[in-house]
Design a protein around this motif. Structure first.
Motif, PDB file in Angstrom:
ATOM      1  N   THR A  59     -87.256 -19.188  10.551  1.00  0.00           N
ATOM      2  CA  THR A  59     -86.749 -19.694   9.275  1.00  0.00           C
ATOM      3  C   THR A  59     -87.884 -19.974   8.300  1.00  0.00           C
ATOM      4  OG1 THR A  59     -84.827 -20.660  10.368  1.00  0.00           O
ATOM      5  CG2 THR A  59     -85.418 -21.565   8.224  1.00  0.00           C
ATOM      6  N   GLY A  60     -87.727 -19.474   7.084  1.00  0.00           N
ATOM      7  CA  GLY A  60     -88.681 -19.778   6.025  1.00  0.00           C
ATOM      8  C   GLY A  60     -89.853 -18.831   5.879  1.00  0.00           C
ATOM      9  N   LYS A  61     -90.043 -17.935   6.820  1.00  0.00           N
ATOM     10  CA  LYS A  61     -91.183 -17.023   6.753  1.00  0.00           C
ATOM     11  C   LYS A  61     -90.791 -15.752   5.995  1.00  0.00           C
ATOM     12  CE  LYS A  61     -94.702 -14.829   9.580  1.00  0.00           C
ATOM     13  NZ  LYS A  61     -95.154 -14.529  10.958  1.00  0.00           N
ATOM     14  N   LYS A  62     -91.369 -15.599   4.823  1.00  0.00           N
ATOM     15  CA  LYS A  62     -91.017 -14.474   3.943  1.00  0.00           C
ATOM     16  C   LYS A  62     -91.179 -13.139   4.646  1.00  0.00           C
ATOM     17  CE  LYS A  62     -92.273 -12.334  -0.475  1.00  0.00           C
ATOM     18  NZ  LYS A  62     -93.158 -12.408  -1.667  1.00  0.00           N
ATOM     19  N   LEU A  63     -90.221 -12.250   4.400  1.00  0.00           N
ATOM     20  CA  LEU A  63     -90.329 -10.917   4.976  1.00  0.00           C
ATOM     21  C   LEU A  63     -89.793  -9.871   4.006  1.00  0.00           C
ATOM     22  CD1 LEU A  63     -87.385  -9.611   6.181  1.00  0.00           C
ATOM     23  CD2 LEU A  63     -87.567 -11.695   7.532  1.00  0.00           C
ATOM     24  N   THR A  64     -90.248  -8.646   4.208  1.00  0.00           N
ATOM     25  CA  THR A  64     -89.796  -7.506   3.409  1.00  0.00           C
ATOM     26  C   THR A  64     -89.380  -6.389   4.339  1.00  0.00           C
ATOM     27  OG1 THR A  64     -91.311  -8.042   1.601  1.00  0.00           O
ATOM     28  CG2 THR A  64     -90.458  -5.798   1.672  1.00  0.00           C
ATOM     29  N   VAL A  65     -88.229  -5.826   4.061  1.00  0.00           N
ATOM     30  CA  VAL A  65     -87.763  -4.631   4.764  1.00  0.00           C
ATOM     31  C   VAL A  65     -87.879  -3.470   3.782  1.00  0.00           C
ATOM     32  CG1 VAL A  65     -85.894  -3.545   6.039  1.00  0.00           C
ATOM     33  CG2 VAL A  65     -86.122  -6.037   6.060  1.00  0.00           C
ATOM     34  N   THR A  66     -88.623  -2.464   4.172  1.00  0.00           N
ATOM     35  CA  THR A  66     -88.836  -1.348   3.243  1.00  0.00           C
ATOM     36  C   THR A  66     -87.750  -0.293   3.418  1.00  0.00           C
ATOM     37  OG1 THR A  66     -90.254  -0.124   4.758  1.00  0.00           O
ATOM     38  CG2 THR A  66     -91.313  -1.728   3.304  1.00  0.00           C
ATOM     39  N   CYS A  67     -87.489   0.408   2.334  1.00  0.00           N
ATOM     40  CA  CYS A  67     -86.551   1.521   2.338  1.00  0.00           C
ATOM     41  C   CYS A  67     -87.132   2.615   1.467  1.00  0.00           C
ATOM     42  CB  CYS A  67     -85.195   1.100   1.807  1.00  0.00           C
ATOM     43  SG  CYS A  67     -84.047   2.491   1.597  1.00  0.00           S
ATOM     44  N   SER A  68     -87.138   3.829   1.978  1.00  0.00           N
ATOM     45  CA  SER A  68     -87.680   4.943   1.216  1.00  0.00           C
ATOM     46  C   SER A  68     -86.810   6.175   1.422  1.00  0.00           C
ATOM     47  CB  SER A  68     -89.118   5.221   1.677  1.00  0.00           C
ATOM     48  OG  SER A  68     -89.693   6.236   0.919  1.00  0.00           O
ATOM     49  N   GLN A  69     -86.611   6.931   0.351  1.00  0.00           N
ATOM     50  CA  GLN A  69     -85.859   8.183   0.465  1.00  0.00           C
ATOM     51  C   GLN A  69     -86.654   9.305  -0.189  1.00  0.00           C
ATOM     52  OE1 GLN A  69     -84.489   9.668  -2.493  1.00  0.00           O
ATOM     53  NE2 GLN A  69     -84.640   7.932  -3.908  1.00  0.00           N
ATOM     54  N   ASN A  70     -86.521  10.504   0.400  1.00  0.00           N
ATOM     55  CA  ASN A  70     -87.309  11.644  -0.078  1.00  0.00           C
ATOM     56  C   ASN A  70     -86.438  12.694  -0.748  1.00  0.00           C
ATOM     57  OD1 ASN A  70     -85.975  12.711   2.096  1.00  0.00           O
ATOM     58  ND2 ASN A  70     -87.799  13.318   3.233  1.00  0.00           N
ATOM     59  N   MET A  71     -85.281  12.279  -1.268  1.00  0.00           N
ATOM     60  CA  MET A  71     -84.318  13.228  -1.827  1.00  0.00           C
ATOM     61  C   MET A  71     -84.231  13.132  -3.349  1.00  0.00           C
ATOM     62  SD  MET A  71     -81.409  12.668   1.117  1.00  0.00           S
ATOM     63  CE  MET A  71     -81.717  10.917   1.294  1.00  0.00           C
ATOM     64  N   ASN A  72     -85.124  12.374  -3.961  1.00  0.00           N
ATOM     65  CA  ASN A  72     -85.118  12.189  -5.409  1.00  0.00           C
ATOM     66  C   ASN A  72     -83.799  11.577  -5.891  1.00  0.00           C
ATOM     67  OD1 ASN A  72     -86.633  12.321  -7.818  1.00  0.00           O
ATOM     68  ND2 ASN A  72     -85.496  14.114  -8.493  1.00  0.00           N
ATOM     69  N   HIS A  73     -83.231  10.705  -5.074  1.00  0.00           N
ATOM     70  CA  HIS A  73     -81.962  10.080  -5.426  1.00  0.00           C
ATOM     71  C   HIS A  73     -82.166   8.974  -6.454  1.00  0.00           C
ATOM     72  CE1 HIS A  73     -79.574  11.341  -1.587  1.00  0.00           C
ATOM     73  NE2 HIS A  73     -79.782  12.336  -2.438  1.00  0.00           N
ATOM     74  N   GLU A  74     -81.216   8.866  -7.369  1.00  0.00           N
ATOM     75  CA  GLU A  74     -81.275   7.819  -8.379  1.00  0.00           C
ATOM     76  C   GLU A  74     -80.723   6.495  -7.852  1.00  0.00           C
ATOM     77  OE1 GLU A  74     -80.836  10.498 -12.469  1.00  0.00           O
ATOM     78  OE2 GLU A  74     -79.184   9.232 -11.801  1.00  0.00           O
ATOM     79  N   TYR A  75     -79.646   6.567  -7.102  1.00  0.00           N
ATOM     80  CA  TYR A  75     -78.937   5.370  -6.678  1.00  0.00           C
ATOM     81  C   TYR A  75     -79.394   4.951  -5.294  1.00  0.00           C
ATOM     82  CZ  TYR A  75     -74.859   2.393  -5.582  1.00  0.00           C
ATOM     83  OH  TYR A  75     -74.043   1.342  -5.242  1.00  0.00           O
ATOM     84  N   MET A  76     -79.703   3.650  -5.145  1.00  0.00           N
ATOM     85  CA  MET A  76     -80.047   3.102  -3.827  1.00  0.00           C
ATOM     86  C   MET A  76     -79.352   1.763  -3.671  1.00  0.00           C
ATOM     87  SD  MET A  76     -84.057   4.175  -3.388  1.00  0.00           S
ATOM     88  CE  MET A  76     -84.073   3.951  -1.590  1.00  0.00           C
ATOM     89  N   SER A  77     -79.096   1.406  -2.411  1.00  0.00           N
ATOM     90  CA  SER A  77     -78.285   0.216  -2.163  1.00  0.00           C
ATOM     91  C   SER A  77     -78.657  -0.397  -0.828  1.00  0.00           C
ATOM     92  CB  SER A  77     -76.802   0.617  -2.156  1.00  0.00           C
ATOM     93  OG  SER A  77     -75.978  -0.508  -1.973  1.00  0.00           O
ATOM     94  N   TRP A  78     -78.474  -1.706  -0.717  1.00  0.00           N
ATOM     95  CA  TRP A  78     -78.650  -2.417   0.543  1.00  0.00           C
ATOM     96  C   TRP A  78     -77.315  -3.031   0.970  1.00  0.00           C
ATOM     97  CZ3 TRP A  78     -82.246  -2.466   4.116  1.00  0.00           C
ATOM     98  CH2 TRP A  78     -83.552  -2.091   3.784  1.00  0.00           C
ATOM     99  N   TYR A  79     -77.033  -2.936   2.287  1.00  0.00           N
ATOM    100  CA  TYR A  79     -75.835  -3.505   2.879  1.00  0.00           C
ATOM    101  C   TYR A  79     -76.223  -4.323   4.100  1.00  0.00           C
ATOM    102  CZ  TYR A  79     -73.390   0.136   0.239  1.00  0.00           C
ATOM    103  OH  TYR A  79     -72.920   0.951  -0.764  1.00  0.00           O
ATOM    104  N   ARG A  80     -75.367  -5.273   4.422  1.00  0.00           N
ATOM    105  CA  ARG A  80     -75.481  -5.957   5.697  1.00  0.00           C
ATOM    106  C   ARG A  80     -74.187  -5.808   6.469  1.00  0.00           C
ATOM    107  NH1 ARG A  80     -76.262 -12.348   5.327  1.00  0.00           N
ATOM    108  NH2 ARG A  80     -75.536 -12.191   7.469  1.00  0.00           N
ATOM    109  N   GLN A  81     -74.343  -5.710   7.786  1.00  0.00           N
ATOM    110  CA  GLN A  81     -73.183  -5.528   8.666  1.00  0.00           C
ATOM    111  C   GLN A  81     -73.143  -6.695   9.638  1.00  0.00           C
ATOM    112  OE1 GLN A  81     -70.625  -3.203   9.186  1.00  0.00           O
ATOM    113  NE2 GLN A  81     -69.983  -4.562  10.821  1.00  0.00           N
TER     114      GLN A  81
END
Lengths: 111, 115
Positions: free
Chosen positions: B15-37
């Motif tokens: 708890t409290g420890k900053k983190l980053t999850v990276t996301c990268s796409q190589n398809m030159n897509h304009e739209y990107m989104s994050w979801y949680r399940q």
């Protein structure tokens, strides 16, 4: 929060049986309806995108229909095979920017 | 190979420890989104981006930040993670969402546990 409902929650069918499941969504401000197939330990994979009332899409033994006026879509699988076992997700968009997913239908095909 | 990648795939933090999850796409897509399940719930949209420097809140943005400085990358930042952010996270992209036939391509998922 918009309500997207899928039924049944799960089902088991025998190999060779045909089956179908339902996705219901708000009928107002409809933009698109997506179907995805999600296998355990993998990522969701797109099956269909439908935008027009009356749309029907087919890919092999899997097909889908769309009724935007009453707010439902059906997914059909003809002659189910064990490799069809997966969770099938639908996602509704009312603006083209945001997506609202159902909780999915888990299908198990028994050999 | 056209793909969406996420890193890390698994993460245990406190708890409290900053983190980053990276996301990268190589398809030159304009739209990107994050979801949680989460169990019993459908995929819920956290944030989305229509293009570089354009981001918007989804259904459950509280406790998350995103940025879109380049077209290919869309990192998810948890400034002060809490246990209720324990979840399976997916990044997705599509060519654009304005076009009627576009579909989303999903990354492999990041399973996060916040203690």
């Amino acid at each position: 929060i918009l309500n997207v409902e899928q039924s049944p929650q799960s089902l088991h069918v025998q190999e060779g049986d045909s089956t179908n499941f339902t996705c219901s969504f708000p009928s107002s401000n409809f933009y698109a309806l997506h179907w995805y197939r999600w296998e355990t330990a993998k990522s969701p994979e797109a099956l269909f995108v439908m935008t027009l009332n009356g749309d029907e899409k087919k890919k092999g033994r899997i097909s889908a229909t769309l009724n935007t006026k009453e707010g439902y879509s059906y997914l059909y699988i003809k002659g189910s095979q064990p490799e069809d076992s997966a969770t099938y997700l639908c996602a509704y968009s009312n603006t083209g920017n945001q997506f609202y997913f159902g909780t999915g239908t888990s299908l198990t095909v028994i050999p | 190979e056209a793909q969406v990648t996420q890193n890390p795939r698994y993460l245990i933090t406190v708890t409290g420890k900053k983190l980053t999850v990276t996301c990268s796409q190589n398809m030159n897509h304009e739209y990107m989104s994050w979801y949680r399940q989460d169990p019993g719930l459908g995929l819920r949209q956290i944030y989305y981006s229509m293009n570089v420097e354009v981001t918007d809140k989804g259904d459950v943005p509280e406790g998350y930040k995103v940025s879109r400085k380049e077209k290919r990358n869309f990192p998810l930042i948890l400034e002060s993670p809490s246990p209720n952010q324990t979840s399976l996270y997916f990044c997705a992209s599509s060519l654009s969402i304005g076009a009627s036939e576009e579909t989303q391509y999903f990354g492999p998922g990041t399973r996060l546990l916040v203690l």
